[in-house]
Motif scaffolding. Sequence first.
Motif, PDB file in Angstrom:
ATOM      1  N   TYR A  34     -44.622  24.224   0.427  1.00 44.07           N
ATOM      2  CA  TYR A  34     -44.353  25.636   0.130  1.00 44.07           C
ATOM      3  C   TYR A  34     -43.967  25.873  -1.327  1.00 44.07           C
ATOM      4  O   TYR A  34     -43.465  26.953  -1.667  1.00 44.07           O
ATOM      5  N   ASP A  35     -44.198  24.864  -2.169  1.00 42.39           N
ATOM      6  CA  ASP A  35     -43.935  25.012  -3.610  1.00 42.39           C
ATOM      7  C   ASP A  35     -42.505  25.441  -3.900  1.00 42.39           C
ATOM      8  O   ASP A  35     -42.267  26.335  -4.720  1.00 42.39           O
TER       9      ASP A  35
ATOM     10  N   HIS B 200     -41.070  32.630  -1.601  1.00 42.72           N
ATOM     11  CA  HIS B 200     -41.836  33.045  -2.794  1.00 42.72           C
ATOM     12  C   HIS B 200     -42.341  34.468  -2.700  1.00 42.72           C
ATOM     13  O   HIS B 200     -42.932  34.971  -3.646  1.00 42.72           O
ATOM     14  N   ASN B 201     -42.173  35.092  -1.569  1.00 40.90           N
ATOM     15  CA  ASN B 201     -42.770  36.407  -1.370  1.00 40.90           C
ATOM     16  C   ASN B 201     -41.757  37.531  -1.480  1.00 40.90           C
ATOM     17  O   ASN B 201     -42.025  38.643  -1.061  1.00 40.90           O
TER      18      ASN B 201
ATOM     19  N   ARG C 155     -50.338  32.071   2.673  1.00 45.10           N
ATOM     20  CA  ARG C 155     -49.580  31.043   3.392  1.00 45.10           C
ATOM     21  C   ARG C 155     -48.509  31.666   4.272  1.00 45.10           C
ATOM     22  O   ARG C 155     -48.218  31.187   5.371  1.00 45.10           O
ATOM     23  N   LEU C 156     -47.932  32.753   3.779  1.00 39.20           N
ATOM     24  CA  LEU C 156     -46.905  33.436   4.564  1.00 39.20           C
ATOM     25  C   LEU C 156     -47.487  33.984   5.868  1.00 39.20           C
ATOM     26  O   LEU C 156     -46.838  33.929   6.915  1.00 39.20           O
TER      27      LEU C 156
ATOM     28  N   TYR D 196     -41.238  28.783   8.057  1.00 44.16           N
ATOM     29  CA  TYR D 196     -41.436  30.217   7.833  1.00 44.16           C
ATOM     30  C   TYR D 196     -40.532  30.721   6.712  1.00 44.16           C
ATOM     31  O   TYR D 196     -40.965  31.470   5.827  1.00 44.16           O
TER      32      TYR D 196
ATOM     33  N   ILE E 282     -51.978  32.755  -2.990  1.00 47.71           N
ATOM     34  CA  ILE E 282     -51.604  31.600  -2.159  1.00 47.71           C
ATOM     35  C   ILE E 282     -50.310  31.880  -1.395  1.00 47.71           C
ATOM     36  O   ILE E 282     -50.221  31.654  -0.189  1.00 47.71           O
ATOM     37  N   ASN E 283     -49.318  32.401  -2.095  1.00 42.10           N
ATOM     38  CA  ASN E 283     -48.029  32.641  -1.441  1.00 42.10           C
ATOM     39  C   ASN E 283     -48.144  33.599  -0.265  1.00 42.10           C
ATOM     40  O   ASN E 283     -47.579  33.372   0.800  1.00 42.10           O
ATOM     41  N   SER E 284     -48.853  34.697  -0.463  1.00 47.61           N
ATOM     42  CA  SER E 284     -48.908  35.703   0.600  1.00 47.61           C
ATOM     43  C   SER E 284     -49.835  35.259   1.732  1.00 47.61           C
ATOM     44  O   SER E 284     -49.600  35.593   2.895  1.00 47.61           O
TER      45      SER E 284
ATOM     46  N   ALA F  51     -41.723  29.565   3.428  1.00 48.74           N
ATOM     47  CA  ALA F  51     -42.901  30.357   3.037  1.00 48.74           C
ATOM     48  C   ALA F  51     -42.499  31.748   2.554  1.00 48.74           C
ATOM     49  O   ALA F  51     -43.117  32.317   1.662  1.00 48.74           O
ATOM     50  N   CYS F  52     -41.460  32.306   3.157  1.00 48.04           N
ATOM     51  CA  CYS F  52     -40.993  33.644   2.752  1.00 48.04           C
ATOM     52  C   CYS F  52     -40.416  33.636   1.340  1.00 48.04           C
ATOM     53  O   CYS F  52     -40.490  34.626   0.617  1.00 48.04           O
TER      54      CYS F  52
END
Lengths: 406, 406
Positions: A186-187, A147-148, B133-134, A141, B129-131, A144-145
């Motif tokens: 998650y890049d 990049h956002n 996947r989040l 999680y 993609i980022n959002s 994943a966060c």
Amino acid sequence: MHRPHIVILGAGYGGIVTALNLQKKLNANEAQITLVNKEDYHYQAAWLHENAAGSLHHDQLRIPIRDIINEKKINFILDKVVSIKPEEKKIKLEDQTITYDILIIALGFESEMPENHGLEENAFFIGDINSARLIREHLEYNFACYHNEDVKNNGRLNIVIGGGGPTGVEFAGELVDRIPEICKEYDVEKALVRIIMLESEATILPAVDESLQQYATNSLASRGVEIITGATIKECNADTITYEKDGILEVIPTVTKIWTAGVRANSLVIKSGLQTKDGKVAVTGEMKAPDFQDIFVVGDCANVIDQKSGKAFNPTAQITVQQAALVAYNVVAMIKGNKLKTFEPRIKGMVVCLGSHDGIGQIFNKRKLFGWKAPLAKRLVDTQYLLKLGGLSLALKKGKFKFLNS
Amino acid sequence: MHRPHIVILGAGYGGIVTALNLQKKLNANEAQITLVNKEDYHYQAAWLHENAAGSLHHDQLRIPIRDIINEKKINFILDKVVSIKPEEKKIKLEDQTITYDILIIALGFESEMPENHGLEENAFFIGDINSARLIREHLEYNFACYHNEDVKNNGRLNIVIGGGGPTGVEFAGELVDRIPEICKEYDVEKALVRIIMLESEATILPAVDESLQQYATNSLASRGVEIITGATIKECNADTITYEKDGILEVIPTVTKIWTAGVRANSLVIKSGLQTKDGKVAVTGEMKAPDFQDIFVVGDCANVIDQKSGKAFNPTAQITVQQAALVAYNVVAMIKGNKLKTFEPRIKGMVVCLGSHDGIGQIFNKRKLFGWKAPLAKRLVDTQYLLKLGGLSLALKKGKFKFLNS
């Protein structure tokens, strides 16, 4: 004696092995057996760190209890123990109260964190399937966060392991293997991720031989784990952890703190009023609670003194399984009026894995093991255990044969 | 004209199709082409809701840009656009500034949430993609948390979708399929999970035919989605969302709010000073920005008026891809001194999926589609798109042939 009611609390290594041994040795006319567990599955706690790192799925380490017990011989109750009342021979569960003639306490461990440091609120603990799975999800999680957010929080990518004992070291080893996969998913740039291990002693794995310590330290450090020894945790909150080393305070930004440095027996044991030592029931050589002829204790809840060293045995899975076999033997002996035996462990060795391709170990306390043979040895021991538990079909189903395709 | 420098901003549906068409129609002596994108991949936005629900992995919908462009013909710059300066013919990127002779703006959409309601801080948005996947990770993380709290927070299992347009409905359909799997993975009772859709209009999918609305409503409702129409979102915070219906305020405990009810053009467009309508460049029939002969706009950033209805076209993938083909044609015509064409869409139909086995659609705006044929139709359209983009090998690699094994 009438047909006695044997109650086993807990279905971890100790409880399930006791139950299966009793199931084999007693027929339905000789005793009534009840097994109580708060989940409907047994799980192999020795692999939880792999589940926490995300490299082994939890279904690979849990086994539905009803798949391995014979329900004609054992009555399984899915419930949580609320209290143990030795004087009344009663066990209070959440949904009912049961009585016993012979009791086996196998309620396992819980985390023991330094108090008032914020660890209990902010650190994770590899305790069971639920808590291990949560660590895996928490890691993913936060990756994943990453990049956002407009302002990047590197604390999401810093993983701090509190404690360099076997659990901490095995978890770090798994993480090293797992991080590249998570980064890809998650890049996230791998170089941004830090794994930091804080150990209060002068070395990790203080209980093992020095050459093994050195090997483990080099293996982890060469793969990027930052090992900080002589470090005492001072404060832990949601976004940081603070430690002291050589009188200097250091702060690490991190949302992921995993405490691996201490466990204690299930606190129901102390609340039961049984005589304890270090929070565990100070059992006799026959694994009985003092003053109670009808209560046995196995595993993490039992304080068993090694007659040679004068110290208590570390309740590893190996020791616990041997205790469980002895307890089953003694219960049967009691019922049949035979002589009880005293616990004498047969230490076969120990293994600490450092990911799936490296590790250290000691066999029969003599020959040392380094490298890929260690994880292999752990898997062989695991297969043996599964064979005992549920035969070939269980071993094939739940065996951790990662070495075949990795 | 000297060898002109064509710059394409964005590699979504509009940008990548323009680039690939130009690559085919121009040789290296005729023009220099630069494609700028903030990620090194193109992604198929029409499938993001499946990624958000966790039923389709993001690698299935993203395509490395370098795999489909010819780098001898197109110079790809991995960078983020900071500002567009039409008067100076300059584009400021984060790491450099570039100039152009002909510019194609294809910068896509961003979320448009009602302000001051707490949505921007607390709601998710299926944007890229980022959002997406989040959202998947957020769902899984909260299901994992559920078992690790003494006081259970049912808000972790309540999923609120703000908006009953195509995105909201497709996302709900995917969730219905996905929830049983998530429940199994995290040992959560399925009956505890709620999916709630809040729609301000009197019906979901207000833009489609009534029989299709009815079918979609019944399909989702029969599978457990709670559809609340005529509901206006009033307040959103970390743990709840409040809506008003018939003058009464209702509060839903939920940590998972997904806003699907509105998008706007990338705000760089307004900041560029180009003449806009509803936040989009009010393009001419030739897809050019007004007053600028050297700027074309496609997709979400372009406001194109449908001459028949007098309203702006909804920038679906279908429309955007057609616009991109026209823009490429017009750019080539400009360079070669030929006559430019005017945009005339060929609406082939629309499909809204309701999970992988159900859906609605309309083909050529005449024949209606119900049931399993709708997701099949979407996959066929997708395959066609992939074939155009990268031939058979790309279609085989990225095709969403879920119907084969489900």
